[in-house]
Design a protein around this motif. Structure first.
Motif, PDB file in Angstrom:
ATOM      1  N   ASP A  98     101.854   0.769  88.045  1.00 52.12           N
ATOM      2  CA  ASP A  98     103.126   1.298  87.558  1.00 52.12           C
ATOM      3  C   ASP A  98     104.302   0.899  88.451  1.00 52.12           C
ATOM      4  OD1 ASP A  98     104.538   2.967  85.635  1.00 52.12           O
ATOM      5  OD2 ASP A  98     104.842   4.363  87.293  1.00 52.12           O
ATOM      6  N   GLN A  99     104.015   0.279  89.587  1.00 48.47           N
ATOM      7  CA  GLN A  99     105.084  -0.142  90.492  1.00 48.47           C
ATOM      8  C   GLN A  99     105.928  -1.222  89.822  1.00 48.47           C
ATOM      9  OE1 GLN A  99     105.585   1.388  93.546  1.00 48.47           O
ATOM     10  NE2 GLN A  99     103.944   2.716  92.775  1.00 48.47           N
ATOM     11  N   ARG A 100     107.228  -1.073  89.891  1.00 44.74           N
ATOM     12  CA  ARG A 100     108.121  -2.005  89.189  1.00 44.74           C
ATOM     13  C   ARG A 100     108.431  -3.254  90.003  1.00 44.74           C
ATOM     14  NH1 ARG A 100     112.513   2.126  86.316  1.00 44.74           N
ATOM     15  NH2 ARG A 100     110.968   3.283  85.054  1.00 44.74           N
ATOM     16  N   ASP A 101     108.438  -3.119  91.318  1.00 40.40           N
ATOM     17  CA  ASP A 101     108.737  -4.263  92.171  1.00 40.40           C
ATOM     18  C   ASP A 101     107.491  -5.152  92.259  1.00 40.40           C
ATOM     19  OD1 ASP A 101     108.881  -5.908  94.603  1.00 40.40           O
ATOM     20  OD2 ASP A 101     110.736  -4.818  95.007  1.00 40.40           O
ATOM     21  N   PRO A 102     107.554  -6.404  91.782  1.00 39.97           N
ATOM     22  CA  PRO A 102     106.383  -7.292  91.780  1.00 39.97           C
ATOM     23  C   PRO A 102     105.788  -7.509  93.171  1.00 39.97           C
ATOM     24  CG  PRO A 102     108.140  -8.198  90.426  1.00 39.97           C
ATOM     25  CD  PRO A 102     108.738  -7.053  91.174  1.00 39.97           C
ATOM     26  N   GLU A 103     106.646  -7.650  94.168  1.00 37.19           N
ATOM     27  CA  GLU A 103     106.159  -7.887  95.524  1.00 37.19           C
ATOM     28  C   GLU A 103     105.395  -6.668  96.043  1.00 37.19           C
ATOM     29  OE1 GLU A 103     107.864  -9.062  99.975  1.00 37.19           O
ATOM     30  OE2 GLU A 103     109.188  -9.154  98.228  1.00 37.19           O
ATOM     31  N   GLU A 104     105.955  -5.497  95.832  1.00 35.20           N
ATOM     32  CA  GLU A 104     105.287  -4.278  96.268  1.00 35.20           C
ATOM     33  C   GLU A 104     103.976  -4.084  95.509  1.00 35.20           C
ATOM     34  OE1 GLU A 104     107.964  -1.055  95.756  1.00 35.20           O
ATOM     35  OE2 GLU A 104     109.211  -1.572  97.491  1.00 35.20           O
ATOM     36  N   ARG A 105     104.002  -4.389  94.215  1.00 37.37           N
ATOM     37  CA  ARG A 105     102.790  -4.235  93.409  1.00 37.37           C
ATOM     38  C   ARG A 105     101.688  -5.173  93.902  1.00 37.37           C
ATOM     39  NH1 ARG A 105     105.044  -4.486  88.782  1.00 37.37           N
ATOM     40  NH2 ARG A 105     104.768  -6.734  88.404  1.00 37.37           N
ATOM     41  N   ASP A 106     102.046  -6.384  94.267  1.00 32.94           N
ATOM     42  CA  ASP A 106     101.059  -7.348  94.771  1.00 32.94           C
ATOM     43  C   ASP A 106     100.467  -6.885  96.098  1.00 32.94           C
ATOM     44  OD1 ASP A 106     101.485  -8.938  92.588  1.00 32.94           O
ATOM     45  OD2 ASP A 106     102.870 -10.318  93.591  1.00 32.94           O
ATOM     46  N   GLN A 107     101.306  -6.339  96.974  1.00 34.30           N
ATOM     47  CA  GLN A 107     100.819  -5.860  98.265  1.00 34.30           C
ATOM     48  C   GLN A 107      99.847  -4.696  98.087  1.00 34.30           C
ATOM     49  OE1 GLN A 107     104.464  -4.890 100.306  1.00 34.30           O
ATOM     50  NE2 GLN A 107     104.630  -6.911 101.257  1.00 34.30           N
ATOM     51  N   LEU A 108     100.230  -3.784  97.213  1.00 41.64           N
ATOM     52  CA  LEU A 108      99.371  -2.642  96.961  1.00 41.64           C
ATOM     53  C   LEU A 108      98.072  -3.064  96.275  1.00 41.64           C
ATOM     54  CD1 LEU A 108     102.084  -0.121  95.727  1.00 41.64           C
ATOM     55  CD2 LEU A 108     100.713   0.120  97.796  1.00 41.64           C
ATOM     56  N   SER A 109      98.154  -4.040  95.388  1.00 42.89           N
ATOM     57  CA  SER A 109      96.971  -4.519  94.679  1.00 42.89           C
ATOM     58  C   SER A 109      95.966  -5.140  95.640  1.00 42.89           C
ATOM     59  CB  SER A 109      97.371  -5.544  93.607  1.00 42.89           C
ATOM     60  OG  SER A 109      98.136  -4.936  92.588  1.00 42.89           O
ATOM     61  N   GLU A 110      96.465  -5.863  96.628  1.00 46.10           N
ATOM     62  CA  GLU A 110      95.579  -6.459  97.632  1.00 46.10           C
ATOM     63  C   GLU A 110      94.825  -5.377  98.403  1.00 46.10           C
ATOM     64  OE1 GLU A 110      97.567  -9.149 100.233  1.00 46.10           O
ATOM     65  OE2 GLU A 110      98.291 -10.455  98.634  1.00 46.10           O
ATOM     66  N   ALA A 111      95.549  -4.339  98.785  1.00 50.63           N
ATOM     67  CA  ALA A 111      94.909  -3.233  99.509  1.00 50.63           C
ATOM     68  C   ALA A 111      93.880  -2.536  98.631  1.00 50.63           C
ATOM     69  CB  ALA A 111      95.966  -2.237  99.978  1.00 50.63           C
ATOM     70  N   MET A 112      94.186  -2.392  97.337  1.00 50.70           N
ATOM     71  CA  MET A 112      93.268  -1.742  96.421  1.00 50.70           C
ATOM     72  C   MET A 112      92.015  -2.586  96.184  1.00 50.70           C
ATOM     73  SD  MET A 112      94.358   1.216  95.616  1.00 50.70           S
ATOM     74  CE  MET A 112      93.226   1.509  94.279  1.00 50.70           C
ATOM     75  N   GLU A 113      92.181  -3.898  96.095  1.00 53.55           N
ATOM     76  CA  GLU A 113      91.027  -4.790  95.919  1.00 53.55           C
ATOM     77  C   GLU A 113      90.103  -4.719  97.117  1.00 53.55           C
ATOM     78  OE1 GLU A 113      92.613  -8.631  95.136  1.00 53.55           O
ATOM     79  OE2 GLU A 113      93.409  -8.087  93.157  1.00 53.55           O
ATOM     80  N   SER A 114      90.694  -4.645  98.302  1.00 47.84           N
ATOM     81  CA  SER A 114      89.893  -4.516  99.525  1.00 47.84           C
ATOM     82  C   SER A 114      89.117  -3.206  99.511  1.00 47.84           C
ATOM     83  CB  SER A 114      90.811  -4.575 100.750  1.00 47.84           C
ATOM     84  OG  SER A 114      90.105  -4.295 101.932  1.00 47.84           O
ATOM     85  N   LEU A 115      89.762  -2.138  99.084  1.00 47.26           N
ATOM     86  CA  LEU A 115      89.120  -0.825  99.012  1.00 47.26           C
ATOM     87  C   LEU A 115      88.011  -0.827  97.963  1.00 47.26           C
ATOM     88  CD1 LEU A 115      89.101   2.091  99.983  1.00 47.26           C
ATOM     89  CD2 LEU A 115      90.912   2.596  98.335  1.00 47.26           C
ATOM     90  N   GLN A 116      88.252  -1.465  96.846  1.00 44.18           N
ATOM     91  CA  GLN A 116      87.246  -1.528  95.782  1.00 44.18           C
ATOM     92  C   GLN A 116      85.993  -2.243  96.249  1.00 44.18           C
ATOM     93  OE1 GLN A 116      88.741  -3.125  92.071  1.00 44.18           O
ATOM     94  NE2 GLN A 116      86.690  -3.334  91.200  1.00 44.18           N
ATOM     95  N   LYS A 117      86.149  -3.296  97.041  1.00 40.48           N
ATOM     96  CA  LYS A 117      84.999  -4.028  97.571  1.00 40.48           C
ATOM     97  C   LYS A 117      84.191  -3.160  98.522  1.00 40.48           C
ATOM     98  CE  LYS A 117      86.975  -8.679  97.187  1.00 40.48           C
ATOM     99  NZ  LYS A 117      87.458  -9.876  97.938  1.00 40.48           N
ATOM    100  N   LEU A 118      84.894  -2.372  99.330  1.00 39.02           N
ATOM    101  CA  LEU A 118      84.197  -1.479 100.258  1.00 39.02           C
ATOM    102  C   LEU A 118      83.358  -0.453  99.508  1.00 39.02           C
ATOM    103  CD1 LEU A 118      87.008  -0.796 102.905  1.00 39.02           C
ATOM    104  CD2 LEU A 118      84.909  -2.105 103.264  1.00 39.02           C
ATOM    105  N   LEU A 119      83.849  -0.038  98.345  1.00 39.59           N
ATOM    106  CA  LEU A 119      83.168   0.971  97.545  1.00 39.59           C
ATOM    107  C   LEU A 119      82.154   0.371  96.572  1.00 39.59           C
ATOM    108  CD1 LEU A 119      86.289   3.174  96.780  1.00 39.59           C
ATOM    109  CD2 LEU A 119      84.275   3.968  97.995  1.00 39.59           C
TER     110      LEU A 119
END
Length: 299
Positions: A214-235
């Motif tokens: 839902d983040q509107r800023d593409p750069e912020e969304r990409d940064q958050l997505s990277e962190a989420m992908e890393s977390l998903q792999k851990l889980l």
């Protein structure tokens, strides 16, 4: 002896994550029992998912009235779902079961000075059973749950995941992903039976993923997505599972944002309080703040 789960404290993220995920399966509601509730006809004779959701909304209102923590509410719902999944109860007993699960959670999570008397809790919630009834029901609930009380809730996972994202992105992540807003969304999900069948960690991940998208800023969304992908792999969560739950969360929050939906905590109980009880209650109990509205853009 009551089995409890200690707080995350200052342990490294990997240690906290492993501890919670190892325990998660032990505290899951019994799926076969939940399916029986889900398939039951709403004829007033059997426990149904609709009745469960109504009880959860009442408990949320009661929690807000007393100013209890989000952890207390989440733990109460965990106890309620776990008990309903192993015991076939009649609808007329649901209010007693719900209030007992709530009281167990209160005594497990809140400071002693904030714990109300059982009699006052019954009076304020306008139930007609007695303290003796509550004591007997509490004993049954704790025994049926094998004394495993303080479960690793979705809220605990959500807070842990949020702290992980903060570490990855720095202090600015708090502005991008509001923990208060995420906890509000989780409370809305707790009021829907469908999430009772899901692992708390998966529900927490789905909430975060939806918020990131839902983040509107593409750069912020990409940064958050990277962190989420890393977390998903851990889980080791599969993409298909996360997408499925994310869609259910989105649907739940969309319904929550509509005028037709009975939003959590928008209901007001008609309190019946004696003069003695009123004098004992803290002043903050009367300053009931509504659960913040989730903007439609979040859905």
């Amino acid at each position: 002896m009551i089995d409890t789960v200690t707080g995350p404290g200052t342990l490294p993220f990997a240690v906290q994550l492993k501890a919670l995920t190892d325990l998660e399966g032990r505290y899951q509601p019994k799926l076969s029992g939940l399916r029986i509730i889900e398939s039951a006809s709403d004829n007033g004779l059997r426990m149904t998912s609709r009745l469960r959701d109504l009880e959860v909304k009442d408990l949320l209102t009661l929690s807000r009235f007393f100013g209890f923590s989000s952890e207390t509410f989440s733990l109460a719902i965990s106890l309620l779902d776990r008990f309903l999944s192993v015991m076939k109860i009649q609808p007329k007993h649901l209010s007693c079961v719900g209030l007992c699960c709530f009281y167990i959670a209160v005594k497990s999570s809140e400071e002693n000075k904030n714990i109300p008397l059982a009699n006052d809790l019954i009076r304020i919630s306008q139930n007609r059973f007695t303290v003796s009834d509550m004591m007997r029901m509490e004993k049954i609930i704790i025994e049926k749950l094998n004394w495993k009380v303080k479960a690793p809730t979705a809220l605990r996972f959500l807070r842990l995941f949020h702290s992980y994202v903060q570490e990855q992105l720095g202090a600015d992540s708090e502005k991008k992903l509001s923990l208060e807003r995420l906890e509000t969304q989780l409370k809305a999900c707790h009021c829907s039976f469908v999430f009772s069948k899901m692992k708390p960690s998966l529900l927490a991940m789905a909430l975060l993923r939806l918020e990131v998208e839902d983040q509107r800023d593409p750069e912020e969304r990409d940064q958050l997505s990277e962190a989420m992908e890393s977390l998903q792999k851990l889980l080791t969560i599969r993409d298909g599972d996360l997408v499925c739950v994310r869609e259910l969360v989105g649907k739940c929050l969309a319904e929550y944002s509509t005028a037709k939906c009975s939003r959590p905590n928008s209901q007001r109980l008609r309190w019946t309080i004696s003069g003695r009880t009123a004098r004992q209650l803290k002043h903050s109990y009367y300053k009931i703040t509504h659960l913040p509205t989730i903007p439609e853009s979040a859905c």
